[in-house]
Write an enzyme that holds these catalytic residues in place. Structure first.
Site, PDB file in Angstrom:
ATOM      1  CG  ASP A 240      -2.151   0.805   1.083  1.00 48.92           C
ATOM      2  OD1 ASP A 240      -2.049   2.034   0.896  1.00 48.92           O
ATOM      3  OD2 ASP A 240      -3.246   0.222   1.123  1.00 48.92           O
TER       4      ASP A 240
ATOM      5  CB  THR B  56      -7.473   6.441   0.627  1.00 47.26           C
ATOM      6  OG1 THR B  56      -7.269   5.276  -0.190  1.00 47.26           O
ATOM      7  CG2 THR B  56      -7.703   7.647  -0.257  1.00 47.26           C
TER       8      THR B  56
ATOM      9  CG  LEU C 260       5.783  -5.646  -5.916  1.00 52.14           C
ATOM     10  CD1 LEU C 260       6.709  -4.951  -4.915  1.00 52.14           C
ATOM     11  CD2 LEU C 260       4.360  -5.678  -5.354  1.00 52.14           C
TER      12      LEU C 260
ATOM     13  CE  LYS D 194       1.075   9.291 -14.265  1.00 52.02           C
ATOM     14  NZ  LYS D 194       2.066  10.127 -13.571  1.00 52.02           N
TER      15      LYS D 194
ATOM     16  CG  ASN E 194       3.660  -2.140 -12.863  1.00 49.46           C
ATOM     17  OD1 ASN E 194       4.356  -2.411 -13.837  1.00 49.46           O
ATOM     18  ND2 ASN E 194       3.586  -0.916 -12.365  1.00 49.46           N
TER      19      ASN E 194
ATOM     20  CE1 TYR F  51     -12.429   3.793  -8.098  1.00 50.86           C
ATOM     21  CE2 TYR F  51     -14.682   3.683  -8.944  1.00 50.86           C
ATOM     22  CZ  TYR F  51     -13.694   3.217  -8.085  1.00 50.86           C
ATOM     23  OH  TYR F  51     -13.971   2.174  -7.232  1.00 50.86           O
TER      24      TYR F  51
ATOM     25  CB  THR G  37     -18.712  -2.486  -0.002  1.00 50.00           C
ATOM     26  OG1 THR G  37     -19.131  -3.297  -1.101  1.00 50.00           O
ATOM     27  CG2 THR G  37     -18.449  -3.368   1.192  1.00 50.00           C
TER      28      THR G  37
ATOM     29  NE  ARG H 150     -15.797   5.064  -0.158  1.00 45.96           N
ATOM     30  CZ  ARG H 150     -15.110   3.935  -0.261  1.00 45.96           C
ATOM     31  NH1 ARG H 150     -15.488   3.022  -1.115  1.00 45.96           N
ATOM     32  NH2 ARG H 150     -14.048   3.723   0.489  1.00 45.96           N
TER      33      ARG H 150
END
Ligand code: NAD
Ligand code: UDP
Ligand code: UDP
Length: 318
Positions: free
Chosen positions: A34, A38, A64, A92, A100, A146, A176, A187
């Site tokens: 991570d 966020t 990675l 991106k 990746n 998005y 969710t 949200r």
């Protein structure tokens, strides 16, 4: 069950942290990757003493090279205010991040699951939304970074599957909610609960006539794991995962006010551009393929989420 080594990208976020926890509980080894855009360390703090849990600060838009058996690709901000903060980075993350992680999966010959979204349906003309619906998305609006990023990620997943015989699973996740959504997530469920608990106005965008279908996090995580584990290698999805219970945003506001006993009033604010008018998953495919359907109804899920935010707010006050 064989112990697997599993990579969860976006593992310190809301859904990712619950997924890491569940996979560890099942006896797997988990690597959480991570960049903490966020996500929060607090979400995974209770896992770090587990010797089978590892955390790596890394941005998935960069390559990675690691060795794992399976990948759950969740890295991507999900709340409109966060994904619109740096929209180029959002695209991106979805597109370069997918390339990746698919490149990694290809090298290790591992299975890979993509956290796609109901946003691929845009402002839908088909209701409820079935997986064979192609969607109605504005390619250059505020939500496009998005929506189109996630659509392109799906394209990449299916092309790696066709071109490189990669084992892929694509989950289309509908709204969710639950504990560990960030306080500033923005949200609707977390906003309304926090506003109600603080006695502040409940900000309903537009007239509140737009609908959403809200799935509790435990159900969703259960669906993701079953899609990854319980489907044959040739099964790719896309598969809708969400709760078919559909509510208007005004109904949600009234329910949260009633359940918290809040004195908050409703304040109407402008509707953001391209805000989808209605959304409800058709989950026939999930039911027939993995025997999955949500168990937690809105009231029970909200009760648990309200308890969580109440505790967070009390801790903040000290
Ligand atoms: P979240 O914002 O809480 O979690 C996203 C995580 O990804 C965070 O921990 C963030 O720091 C991390 N991240 C962002 N960009 C990254 C990058 N470039 N490299 C590494 N990590 C990065 O959101 P969430 O609700 O937990 O969503 C998780 C995934 O599920 C996302 O892919 C989202 O699109 C998808 N999804 C969620 C919902 C929902 O209602 N929660 C609905 C549809 C799809
Ligand atoms: N990649 C990665 N980890 C790996 C293998 C690949 O991050 O273990 C990245 C690498 O940056 C590459 C991308 O995934 O550019 C796509 O890999 P692929 O093998 O599909 O393509 P190529 O290497 O030919 O560009
Ligand atoms: N919304 C709202 N008030 C808020 C936050 C969101 O009325 O404080 C509305 C928003 O306009 C949308 C719905 O609630 O119609 C769901 O918004 P959210 O950002 O949770 O997710 P989306 O499904 O739009 O990605």
């Amino acid at each position: 069950m064989a112990k697997k080594s599993i990579l969860v990208t976006g593992g310190s976020g809301f859904l990712g942290s619950h997924l890491c926890e569940r996979l560890l509980d099942m006896g797997h080894e988990v690597l959480c990757v991570d960049n903490f855009f966020t996500g929060q360390k607090a979400n995974i703090l209770h896992l770090v003493d587990n010797p089978y849990f590892e955390v790596l600060r890394h941005d998935v838009t960069f390559p990675l090279y690691i060795e794992v058996d399976e990948i759950y690709n969740l890295a991507c901000p999900a709340s409109p205010i966060h994904y619109q903060f740096d929209p180029v980075q959002t695209t991106k993350t979805s597109v370069h991040g997918a390339i990746n992680m698919l490149g990694l999966a290809k090298r290790i010959r591992g299975k890979i699951l993509q956290a796609s979204t109901s946003e691929v349906y845009g402002d839908p003309e088909m209701h409820p939304q079935r997986e064979d619906y192609w969607g109605h998305v504005n390619p250059n609006g505020l939500r496009a970074c998005y929506d189109e990023g996630k659509r392109c990620a799906e394209t990449l997943f299916f092309d790696y599957h066709r071109q490189h015989k990669l084992r892929i699973k694509v989950a289309r996740i509908f709204n969710t909610y639950g504990p560990r959504m960030a306080m500033n997530d923005g949200r609707v469920v977390s906003n309304f609960i926090i506003q109600a608990l603080q006695g502040k106005p409940i900000t309903v965008y537009g007239k509140g006539e737009q609908t959403r279908s809200f799935c509790y996090v435990d159900d969703l995580v259960d669906g993701l794991i079953r899609l990854m584990q319980d489907t044959p290698d040739e099964f790719t999805g896309p598969m809708n995962l969400g709760n078919p219970g559909e509510f208007t945003i005004l109904e949600l506001a009234e329910t949260v006010i009633a359940m918290t006993g809040s004195k908050s009033r409703i304040e109407f604010k402008p509707l953001p551009s391209d805000d989808p008018m209605q959304r409800r998953p058709d989950i026939t495919l999930a039911k027939s393929t993995i025997g999955w359907e949500p168990r937690v109804n809105l009231e029970i899920g909200l009760r648990k989420t309200i308890e969580y935010f109440d505790a967070q707010l009390k801790a903040e006050r000290g």
